[in-house]
Each structure stands twice: as C-alpha cells, then as structure tokens.
Design a protein around this motif. Structure first.
Motif, mmCIF file in Angstrom:
data_model
loop_
_atom_site.group_PDB
_atom_site.id
_atom_site.type_symbol
_atom_site.label_atom_id
_atom_site.label_comp_id
_atom_site.label_asym_id
_atom_site.label_seq_id
_atom_site.Cartn_x
_atom_site.Cartn_y
_atom_site.Cartn_z
ATOM 1 N N HIS A 1 -1.478 6.398 9.348
ATOM 2 C CA HIS A 1 -0.554 5.558 7.805
ATOM 3 C C HIS A 1 -1.797 4.410 7.372
ATOM 4 N N GLY B 1 -5.100 5.297 5.432
ATOM 5 C CA GLY B 1 -4.363 5.371 4.037
ATOM 6 C C GLY B 1 -3.739 4.663 3.524
ATOM 7 N N VAL B 2 -3.338 4.084 4.002
ATOM 8 C CA VAL B 2 -2.904 2.740 2.880
ATOM 9 C C VAL B 2 -4.128 1.607 2.332
ATOM 10 N N LYS C 1 -6.850 2.477 2.183
ATOM 11 C CA LYS C 1 -7.848 2.763 1.719
ATOM 12 C C LYS C 1 -7.513 2.800 0.143
ATOM 13 N N HIS C 2 -5.932 3.309 -0.180
ATOM 14 C CA HIS C 2 -5.580 2.939 -1.611
ATOM 15 C C HIS C 2 -3.388 3.164 -0.850
ATOM 16 N N ARG C 3 -3.188 1.902 -1.320
ATOM 17 C CA ARG C 3 -1.681 1.934 -0.673
ATOM 18 C C ARG C 3 -0.764 2.541 -1.191
ATOM 19 N N GLU C 4 -0.969 3.964 -2.936
ATOM 20 C CA GLU C 4 0.234 4.708 -3.476
ATOM 21 C C GLU C 4 0.395 5.898 -2.353
ATOM 22 N N THR C 5 -1.110 6.018 -1.040
ATOM 23 C CA THR C 5 -0.368 7.329 -0.433
ATOM 24 C C THR C 5 0.376 7.058 0.416
ATOM 25 N N TYR C 6 1.282 6.201 0.923
ATOM 26 C CA TYR C 6 1.721 6.021 1.504
ATOM 27 C C TYR C 6 2.975 5.007 1.052
#
Length: 390
Positions: A300, A303-304, A306-311
C-alpha cells in the motif's frame, strides 16, 4: 421541486450528549455550536429544554450565539414540553420545535398502553400545539423503523395536515436493513398526501452498524434531511456519522445530491468534540480516525507514494488533514523507508538504503512502529558503521 439538496441536521448537542459521561456545560455547547455553524450544518438540535435547567439554558444561549442554522429544541408530544421548548427558542433567528411520539406497536402497546387511533390523534395534537409558537415544526415518529408502513403513512398524513414542515422517520433501534429503510421512505413518498410539501428526514441509529448506509438509502429514495452527529456519537452504539454522509455525498456525484458542509473543517471539529466530551475517536473510524489516511503495508505504501489515488479515494486535504501518513512497521518496504528518510532530511543511495533497511527490519521486529527519532538513530548508526568498515 426536489433540488437534490440534503439538509444536514446535527444532533451532537442533544442525541450525541446522551452518551454516558459526555455531559457538556453551556459554554462548551456554545463553542461547538459556533463551529457547527462554520462547518455549514443547516440545523442544530441544541437540546431537550424540559429535561433540565442546564439544557434549557443551553438552548437559550445557543439561540443567541448562532445566526445561519435553524436552532431546534426537542420535546415529547406533551403540551408542557412543547411550551418549554418554545420558550427556550425565543431568541432563535430561526427556531424549530421537534416533537412527536412513538408509532410502532412496541411503543403503542408497552410504552403508552394505548391504541393506534389515539396515537394518531396525539401526534396531530402535538403538532397543532407547536404551530402556535413556531412555523417550523418537525414531527418524529419514534421507532418508525419497526412501524407498519400503512399505519406510518396515516400518521404522516395526519401531522402534515396539522402543519408539520418536516417528517422525521427514525430507525430508533437501528434494526432496518438499507433496502428496507429506503423502501419505507419511498412508500411514504408514493402514498402520503401532501408529502411533496414537507421535508422527509432520516434519523438512524447504529446498533447493527447500518446507520450511515440507511441514511444514504433514505436520501436515494426521497428523504432530504439527514440527522447525524460528529464522530457518530449518540445513544447506545451511536448515530449516523455526519462526516461519513457528507463525504459519501461529495464523493459520489452519481447520487446527484448536494450539502453545505465545508469538508475541510471535518477533522478539526471531530477533534474538538472528542476533546470536550472526553470520548476518543476509534483509530479506524472513517474520515476522522487517526488511521483513516495511514498506511503501514509495504504494498500500500509503495502504491500511495507513486500515486495517492491507488489506495485513497479522498484527498486528506479535503477533510482538514495535511497529508497521508506512511507508518514504518515490519511490513514496510524500501520505498516507504526511503520516503520517510527523505522527509526528515536524508537522501539515501541504493547501497545505503539496502544497509539501512536491514537494520530497520531488526528494529521493526522489536518495536510496533518506527518513529522519526528511531530512524535518525538507525541511519546515523548505519552510516557510522559503514565508515568504520571502510
């Protein structure tokens, strides 16, 4: 005409204060009421005036200190209650009396030892009396969630005829399922004469954890007011959470609903209410819990970063927070470690990161969480060790 606007009726200072040990004094209630006004709530239920001199005083003083929201006082469907509520609201720029009676067979038979016809008359009489003092009268059909729909519709029709402006359909025991509660609201919309001239209100309790879901189901089926509290506090397992319904409406444009809540004030007012009531917010509470935007799993975190909206479906800034939290634990990966290290002033090479990560894991297996001061020590000790080896 239905505009899709949902009025937010906050009952933190009435239903919320019924939590054991959460009693507020008048200055504290005024402080919270003023913050609720800044938050953008449409109605503040300021108290139950006849219940105590303190509650009466609080309703009086809140009426003096807020301008934009409707100030509401609760009463039973009893003349004296209604008259005391009216007296407490005399300074309100816009006052509302909230009166009513239980309508389920459980209440009619065991609480009132009465019958359906008398309860129907009683409800209408209460509204008629309240209309002598204020134009805006909300009627609550207590335990509407367990009230037979056909009879509930008759009660609603009678109180509308008597002058009610808002119909509160409470799931008092938190028993209804969302589709069941939504269907109840739709039944009233389709079968009560004059319903188009009043606002239907959802007041849901959280005994089965369904208060928010039920409230959203209600507005999807025609309700246009949600009764809720900050942090979801309230009797027993609590009420519908204001922050949850406000953000659901905001995050789901397909609902085609709006409200006046300034979401950036949600976390500040959550903390204020928690502090004044001495009732901590559970860490995993949606929107305002300390873990609501915290990430400890390496997958998680990566992912966050790299791109906050991933999680994350909500930007922390939207609800009054500065940023998401990357929490360092034994489940964290190198990406999170490098991210946190950079936050406190270190730019690690790949070789340094590998060495620091090994030491970090040893510490993380011992401690539940690695804080910034721990990370300073780990990096400094690792770098010193590397120089000695060299």
């Amino acid at each position: 005409m239905d505009t899709g606007h949902v009025f937010i009726f906050d009952t933190t200072l009435r239903d919320g204060e019924q939590v054991p040990g959460c009693k507020l004094n008048t200055p504290q209630k005024i402080e919270i009421a003023q913050q609720l006004e800044k938050l953008g709530v449409d109605v503040i239920e300021a108290g139950f005036p006849i219940s105590s001199p303190g509650d009466f005083k609080s309703v009086v003083e809140i009426s003096k200190h807020v301008t934009n929201p409707v100030v509401c006082g609760l009463s039973r469907g009893v003349k004296k209650d209604i008259e005391v509520a009216a007296d407490a609201l005399k300074y309100a720029k816009r006052g509302r009396i909230h009166t009513g009676i239980g309508t389920s067979d459980h209440h009619i038979k065991y609480k009132f030892k009465s019958n359906r016809e008398r309860i129907l008359e009683w409800g209408a009489e209460a509204v008629t009396h309240a209309k002598k003092f204020v134009e805006d009268v909300e009627f609550y059909a207590e335990d509407a969630g367990r009230t037979e729909n056909e009879y509930l519709a008759r009660v609603c029709e009678a109180v509308i005829k008597a002058g009610a402006t808002v119909l509160n359909i409470p799931d008092t025991t938190g028993y209804c399922l969302p589709d069941e509660y939504g269907a109840k609201i739709k039944y009233l919309v389709d079968n009560v004469r004059g319903i188009e001239n009043v606002t239907i209100s959802a007041h849901c309790h959280n005994d089965l954890g369904l208060a928010t879901a039920n409230s959203i189901s209600a507005v999807m089926n025609g309700a246009r007011q949600i009764e809720c509290t900050i942090n979801g506090i309230g009797e027993r397992a609590g009420n519908t959470s204001l922050e949850e319904v406000a953000m659901i409406i905001k995050q789901h444009p397909r609902l085609n609903l709006t409200n006046n809540i300034n979401s950036k004030l949600l976390n500040p007012i959550s903390r204020l209410v928690a502090e004044r009531m001495g009732m901590l917010v559970q860490p995993n509470k949606a929107i305002v819990g300390s873990n609501a935007f915290a990430h400890s799993s390496g997958i998680h975190q990566d992912g966050v970063i790299k791109h906050r909206e991933t999680y994350e479906i909500i930007d922390p800034l939207e609800v009054g927070l500065d940023e998401s939290l990357i929490v360092l634990t034994a489940r964290s990966g190198r990406a999170a470690l490098a991210y946190r290290a950079h936050k406190i002033g270190y730019t690690l090479t790949k070789l340094e990161l590998d060495r620091v990560y090994e030491v970090f894991l040893d510490h993380a297996d011992v401690k539940k969480e690695i804080f910034d001061e721990d990370l300073h020590e780990i990096i400094s000790a690792t770098r010193l060790s590397s120089k000695v080896e060299a």
